[in-house]
Design an enzyme around this catalytic site. Structure first.
Site, PDB file in Angstrom:
ATOM      1  N   SER A 101     -22.565  42.815  -9.436  1.00 48.46           N
ATOM      2  CA  SER A 101     -22.345  43.414  -8.518  1.00 48.46           C
ATOM      3  C   SER A 101     -22.402  45.455  -9.191  1.00 48.46           C
ATOM      4  CB  SER A 101     -21.196  43.036  -8.090  1.00 48.46           C
ATOM      5  OG  SER A 101     -20.711  43.641  -6.782  1.00 48.46           O
ATOM      6  N   ASP A 240     -25.306  36.590   0.551  1.00 45.97           N
ATOM      7  CA  ASP A 240     -24.322  37.733  -0.594  1.00 45.97           C
ATOM      8  C   ASP A 240     -24.953  38.904   0.836  1.00 45.97           C
ATOM      9  OD1 ASP A 240     -23.769  39.066  -2.981  1.00 45.97           O
ATOM     10  OD2 ASP A 240     -25.421  38.062  -3.639  1.00 45.97           O
ATOM     11  N   HIS A 267     -21.720  36.509  -2.699  1.00 41.72           N
ATOM     12  CA  HIS A 267     -21.866  36.799  -3.620  1.00 41.72           C
ATOM     13  C   HIS A 267     -21.286  36.677  -4.946  1.00 41.72           C
ATOM     14  CE1 HIS A 267     -21.601  41.197  -4.677  1.00 41.72           C
ATOM     15  NE2 HIS A 267     -20.960  41.164  -5.188  1.00 41.72           N
TER      16      HIS A 267
END
Length: 288
Positions: A101, A240, A267
């Site tokens: 991320s 995601d 995610h």
């Protein structure tokens, strides 16, 4: 073997952990998400230590690291500097980098400084363009129930993103695009105290996931991805918030890159599909 300690960096000390079962292999250093989160949800990656040392650290300001009040520290180039200082302190002459991320934002910014000894980079659920991320979340929002969409939009417009109704709406978003597990692993709950620093998130990103107002607002390294020439792996979950379409687009811009989708994940595939995640990451690292 498990060691932990603190490293002096610009602005304070960061907490790190090192897992090493066989004393060999090129180490992998893990850059957690956020900004302002911590590495605790990624601790399962210590399973990679059977082949190589695994280093996890809480970035300055969160987790077990120092929490300075100097808000000028919360900028991308200082986090890049922090990574340089950690590599120096731990004598990581050669290293694989795994970012998740926001950790991929940091990984890309670091790799684009052309550091020595980076053997490969893994962009897990990447955010390599704040404008593209924002566009994707606007599209994702349209897949949610209308009342949830309206609540998120209203709270953003009214500046009430700290309200209970916004939190409830975000929980719905999270169950679709962040972590789809009905039952979380026992070790993941409850979250440790101070695992997240909302001030860093607000300064760098903004009050919500959907509209970037912080100092990362204009971050976009897509035109530079051609300059990342080490072996590269892009991964994301099928559902995601870092969408498969955008993740594959990033991969298409990067020479020597591979692309992998975890079909049952959002995610957090390292929690949602841990066996598949470790296999894909482990096999990639072994191939270098």
């Amino acid at each position: 073997m498990h060691t932990e300690g603190f490293i002096d960096v610009t602005g304070g000390r960061v907490s790190y952990q090192k897992f090493d079962e066989n004393g060999g292999g090129t180490p992998v250093i893990v850059l957690h998400g956020g900004p302002g989160s911590s590495c605790y949800s990624l601790l399962g990656l210590k399973a990679l230590a059977k082949d190589r040392p695994v280093i996890l650290y809480d970035q300055l300001g969160c987790g077990k690291s120092d929490r300075p009040t100097d808000t000028t520290l919360w900028r991308l180039d200082r986090f890049v500097e922090e990574l340089v200082q950690i590599r120096q302190a731990l004598n990581l002459d050669e290293v694989h980098i795994l970012g998740h991320s926001w950790g991929t934002t940091l990984a890309a910014a670091y790799c684009l400084t052309k550091p020595r000894g980076v053997k490969s980079v893994i962009f897990s659920s990447p955010c390599l363009s704040a404008p593209l991320w924002e566009q994707d979340q606007k599209r994702n929002l349209k897949k949610l129930p209308l009342d949830v969409q309206e609540t998120i939009k209203r709270c953003e417009e009214n500046g009430t993103t700290d309200s209970e109704e916004f939190a409830a709406a975000i929980e719905v978003f999270g169950k679709h695009f962040v972590n789809r597990l009905e039952k979380q692993p026992e070790w993941l709950e409850p979250k440790p105290p101070g695992y997240r620093n909302a001030d860093i998130y607000n300064i760098m990103w903004g009050p919500s996931e959907f509209t970037v107002l912080g100092n990362l607002k204009n971050f976009d390294c897509t035109t530079q991805l051609k300059d990342i020439t080490c072996p590269t792996l892009y991964t994301c979950g099928r559902f995601d918030e870092a969408t498969p379409e955008t993740t594959e687009y990033y991969s298409s811009l990067t020479p020597q890159s591979k692309f992998h989708v975890f079909e049952k994940s959002a995610h957090m595939p390292y929690i949602e599909e841990p066996d598949e995640y470790m296999m894909a990451i482990g096999n990639f690292l072994k191939s270098i």
